[in-house]
Design a protein around this motif. Structure first.
Motif, PDB file in Angstrom:
ATOM      1  N   VAL A 249       0.936  -1.225  -0.047  1.00 34.12           N
ATOM      2  CA  VAL A 249       0.050  -0.035  -0.063  1.00 34.12           C
ATOM      3  C   VAL A 249       0.953   1.256   0.032  1.00 34.12           C
ATOM      4  CG1 VAL A 249      -1.677   1.476   1.588  1.00 34.12           C
ATOM      5  CG2 VAL A 249      -2.044  -0.971   0.900  1.00 34.12           C
ATOM      6  N   GLU A 250       1.840   1.213   0.822  1.00 36.80           N
ATOM      7  CA  GLU A 250       2.526   2.383   0.954  1.00 36.80           C
ATOM      8  C   GLU A 250       3.505   2.671  -0.371  1.00 36.80           C
ATOM      9  OE1 GLU A 250       3.207   2.542   5.945  1.00 36.80           O
ATOM     10  OE2 GLU A 250       5.082   2.159   4.660  1.00 36.80           O
ATOM     11  N   LEU A 251       3.987   1.540  -0.952  1.00 34.45           N
ATOM     12  CA  LEU A 251       4.712   1.887  -2.230  1.00 34.45           C
ATOM     13  C   LEU A 251       3.833   2.266  -3.292  1.00 34.45           C
ATOM     14  CD1 LEU A 251       6.682  -1.286  -2.470  1.00 34.45           C
ATOM     15  CD2 LEU A 251       7.517   0.720  -1.933  1.00 34.45           C
ATOM     16  N   LYS A 252       2.443   1.918  -3.356  1.00 34.58           N
ATOM     17  CA  LYS A 252       1.452   2.628  -4.209  1.00 34.58           C
ATOM     18  C   LYS A 252       1.445   4.141  -3.989  1.00 34.58           C
ATOM     19  CE  LYS A 252      -1.398  -1.538  -4.964  1.00 34.58           C
ATOM     20  NZ  LYS A 252      -2.848  -1.994  -4.840  1.00 34.58           N
ATOM     21  N   VAL A 253       1.312   4.489  -2.785  1.00 33.50           N
ATOM     22  CA  VAL A 253       1.004   5.939  -2.261  1.00 33.50           C
ATOM     23  C   VAL A 253       2.406   6.501  -2.841  1.00 33.50           C
ATOM     24  CG1 VAL A 253       0.885   7.342  -0.327  1.00 33.50           C
ATOM     25  CG2 VAL A 253      -0.405   5.445  -0.493  1.00 33.50           C
ATOM     26  N   ILE A 254       3.527   6.013  -2.432  1.00 31.77           N
ATOM     27  CA  ILE A 254       4.800   6.818  -2.929  1.00 31.77           C
ATOM     28  C   ILE A 254       4.985   6.840  -4.378  1.00 31.77           C
ATOM     29  CG2 ILE A 254       7.472   6.896  -2.425  1.00 31.77           C
ATOM     30  CD1 ILE A 254       6.695   5.770   0.431  1.00 31.77           C
ATOM     31  N   ASN A 255       4.892   5.661  -5.090  1.00 31.93           N
ATOM     32  CA  ASN A 255       5.708   5.533  -6.245  1.00 31.93           C
ATOM     33  C   ASN A 255       4.457   6.153  -7.239  1.00 31.93           C
ATOM     34  OD1 ASN A 255       8.000   4.411  -5.486  1.00 31.93           O
ATOM     35  ND2 ASN A 255       7.239   2.268  -5.552  1.00 31.93           N
ATOM     36  N   ASN A 256       3.322   5.698  -6.824  1.00 31.95           N
ATOM     37  CA  ASN A 256       2.120   6.149  -8.025  1.00 31.95           C
ATOM     38  C   ASN A 256       1.184   7.237  -7.427  1.00 31.95           C
ATOM     39  OD1 ASN A 256       3.020   3.730  -9.132  1.00 31.95           O
ATOM     40  ND2 ASN A 256       1.356   2.473  -8.109  1.00 31.95           N
ATOM     41  N   GLY A 257       1.646   7.937  -6.589  1.00 34.07           N
ATOM     42  CA  GLY A 257       0.584   8.906  -5.907  1.00 34.07           C
ATOM     43  C   GLY A 257      -0.517   8.792  -5.723  1.00 34.07           C
ATOM     44  N   GLU A 258      -1.031   7.367  -5.283  1.00 34.07           N
ATOM     45  CA  GLU A 258      -2.595   7.064  -4.964  1.00 34.07           C
ATOM     46  C   GLU A 258      -2.570   7.615  -3.501  1.00 34.07           C
ATOM     47  OE1 GLU A 258      -3.422   3.292  -5.640  1.00 34.07           O
ATOM     48  OE2 GLU A 258      -2.096   3.070  -7.378  1.00 34.07           O
ATOM     49  N   THR A 259      -3.973   7.828  -3.223  1.00 37.36           N
ATOM     50  CA  THR A 259      -4.532   7.858  -1.772  1.00 37.36           C
ATOM     51  C   THR A 259      -5.523   6.645  -1.621  1.00 37.36           C
ATOM     52  OG1 THR A 259      -4.600  10.432  -1.905  1.00 37.36           O
ATOM     53  CG2 THR A 259      -5.953   9.646  -0.393  1.00 37.36           C
ATOM     54  N   ILE A 260      -4.712   5.994  -0.255  1.00 38.29           N
ATOM     55  CA  ILE A 260      -5.668   4.874  -0.027  1.00 38.29           C
ATOM     56  C   ILE A 260      -6.336   5.126   1.404  1.00 38.29           C
ATOM     57  CG2 ILE A 260      -5.234   2.332   0.591  1.00 38.29           C
ATOM     58  CD1 ILE A 260      -4.318   2.981  -2.084  1.00 38.29           C
ATOM     59  N   SER A 261      -7.769   4.610   1.413  1.00 36.95           N
ATOM     60  CA  SER A 261      -8.416   5.067   2.591  1.00 36.95           C
ATOM     61  C   SER A 261      -8.986   3.636   3.113  1.00 36.95           C
ATOM     62  CB  SER A 261      -9.577   5.974   2.182  1.00 36.95           C
ATOM     63  OG  SER A 261      -9.064   7.320   1.828  1.00 36.95           O
ATOM     64  N   ASN A 262      -9.064   3.705   4.425  1.00 34.29           N
ATOM     65  CA  ASN A 262      -9.612   2.832   5.406  1.00 34.29           C
ATOM     66  C   ASN A 262      -9.402   1.407   5.044  1.00 34.29           C
ATOM     67  OD1 ASN A 262     -11.165   4.538   6.894  1.00 34.29           O
ATOM     68  ND2 ASN A 262     -12.464   5.001   5.249  1.00 34.29           N
ATOM     69  N   VAL A 263      -7.925   1.203   4.737  1.00 29.66           N
ATOM     70  CA  VAL A 263      -7.683  -0.117   4.543  1.00 29.66           C
ATOM     71  C   VAL A 263      -7.517  -0.960   5.740  1.00 29.66           C
ATOM     72  CG1 VAL A 263      -5.691  -1.542   3.557  1.00 29.66           C
ATOM     73  CG2 VAL A 263      -6.309   0.549   2.573  1.00 29.66           C
ATOM     74  N   PRO A 264      -8.037  -2.058   5.952  1.00 26.41           N
ATOM     75  CA  PRO A 264      -8.075  -2.879   7.203  1.00 26.41           C
ATOM     76  C   PRO A 264      -6.658  -3.629   7.373  1.00 26.41           C
ATOM     77  CG  PRO A 264      -9.395  -4.069   5.532  1.00 26.41           C
ATOM     78  CD  PRO A 264      -9.024  -2.739   4.815  1.00 26.41           C
ATOM     79  N   GLY A 265      -6.385  -3.802   8.456  1.00 27.71           N
ATOM     80  CA  GLY A 265      -5.039  -4.707   8.838  1.00 27.71           C
ATOM     81  C   GLY A 265      -5.066  -4.922  10.179  1.00 27.71           C
ATOM     82  N   GLN A 266      -3.944  -5.756  10.570  1.00 31.64           N
ATOM     83  CA  GLN A 266      -3.542  -6.103  11.865  1.00 31.64           C
ATOM     84  C   GLN A 266      -2.406  -5.833  12.332  1.00 31.64           C
ATOM     85  OE1 GLN A 266      -4.578 -10.295  11.814  1.00 31.64           O
ATOM     86  NE2 GLN A 266      -6.467 -10.003  12.703  1.00 31.64           N
ATOM     87  N   CYS A 267      -2.190  -5.196  13.720  1.00 38.51           N
ATOM     88  CA  CYS A 267      -0.684  -5.101  14.260  1.00 38.51           C
ATOM     89  C   CYS A 267      -0.849  -5.614  15.619  1.00 38.51           C
ATOM     90  CB  CYS A 267      -0.646  -3.326  14.276  1.00 38.51           C
ATOM     91  SG  CYS A 267      -1.940  -2.445  15.067  1.00 38.51           S
TER      92      CYS A 267
END
Length: 290
Positions: free
Chosen positions: A69-87
């Motif tokens: 997800v972060e590579l898409k944001v940095i490399n493609n300029g995408e904005t990603i919203s409300n992506v589910p995940g676990q930590c």
């Protein structure tokens, strides 16, 4: 009219917004975070994350979706919203939703900025019975059923990326004597007290389970072989620290056995090996006391 600087406005916004906010450079290394972010992960200072990636911090059993997800944001300029995940947070696996967008300077992408919100309780309310079935009623930590579900995620990550992990099997020595001398209600108070200590000891990217009775299990993905012994010593210190419960001083001792997945061929063999080593420690202590 008083003038408010952009710096003051930014600082106030970071405090006001009820979410963990963070920003990173183009290599996904942390540049900063707000206080809510630090509090969520139990960090004392932003210096603990500056220059590190999520993988360095070990917050995710499988970091791949977060990285993609972060590579898409940095490399493609995408904005990603409300992506589910676990930590992994303070001995538990928590559910979050994260949003990230490019961080611009001079019209160029220089990194990313994002925020996350914990939705664990919200999801638990929607599926109350499922959440209840994974939680130990006495201590509030994960139970044996949750262990069976979560360790599969660790095994899958090992098979995909060879990310080794260690399992610690912990047993409280002579706990039956506590129940016999003070009663089961007092024994439950001791278990709660020990659990709090283990949660603190597990804060460094470990997941804690009450396996049954006075047995606990801790899982931890390894970044360095030295971690195995360091965490074991921390667990022992946590268990054997002096306790004053309802005016009575109690000292609890624990036996611990650990095994790395790379030593075995399955999760069943893994816990059997850790259990075997735990009993070897317990027996050696008995022989020493004699």
């Amino acid at each position: 009219m008083a003038k408010i600087s952009n710096s003051d406005l930014f600082d106030n916004l970071l405090t006001l917004i009820p979410a963990g906010i963070f920003w990173k450079d183009k290599d996904r290394r942390f540049l900063g975070a707000n206080q809510m972010f630090l509090d969520y992960y139990g960090l004392n200072s932003v210096d603990e994350i500056i220059g590190k990636t999520d993988e360095d911090m070990g917050w995710h059993i499988d970091p791949t979706p977060f990285r993609n997800v972060e590579l898409k944001v940095i490399n493609n300029g995408e904005t990603i919203s409300n992506v589910p995940g676990q930590c992994i947070v303070k001995g538990m696996v928590r559910n979050i939703r994260a949003s990230k967008r490019p961080l611009y300077s001079g019209g160029k992408i220089v990194g990313l900025i994002g925020y996350f919100m914990d939705v664990t309780d919200e999801l638990a309310e929607k599926d109350w019975l499922a959440s209840l079935s994974r939680t130990d009623e006495l201590t509030g930590i994960f139970n044996r059923r949750a262990y069976s579900d979560i360790i599969i995620q660790y095994e899958e990550q090992y098979k995909q990326n060879h990310t080794d992990f260690v399992l610690y099997m912990i047993d409280l020595d002579g706990f039956k004597n506590v129940n016999d001398e003070f009663g089961h209600e007092y024994g439950n108070l001791v278990l709660k007290s020990v659990t709090k200590s283990l949660v603190f000891a597990s804060a460094d990217n470990c997941v804690l389970f009450r396996y049954g009775g006075d047995e606990f299990v801790i899982l931890h993905q390894l970044q360095d072989e030295k971690e195995v012994q360091l965490i074991e010593k921390r667990i022992i210190r946590a268990i054997e620290s002096p306790r004053n419960i309802e005016g009575t001083k109690v000292t609890i001792h624990g036996s611990i056995g650990c095994a790395q997945y790379s030593e075995t061929t399955s999760v069943t063999a893994l816990i059997e090996l850790a259990d075997k080593r735990m009993y070897e420690m317990k027996n050696s202590r008995k022989d020493h006391n004699k």
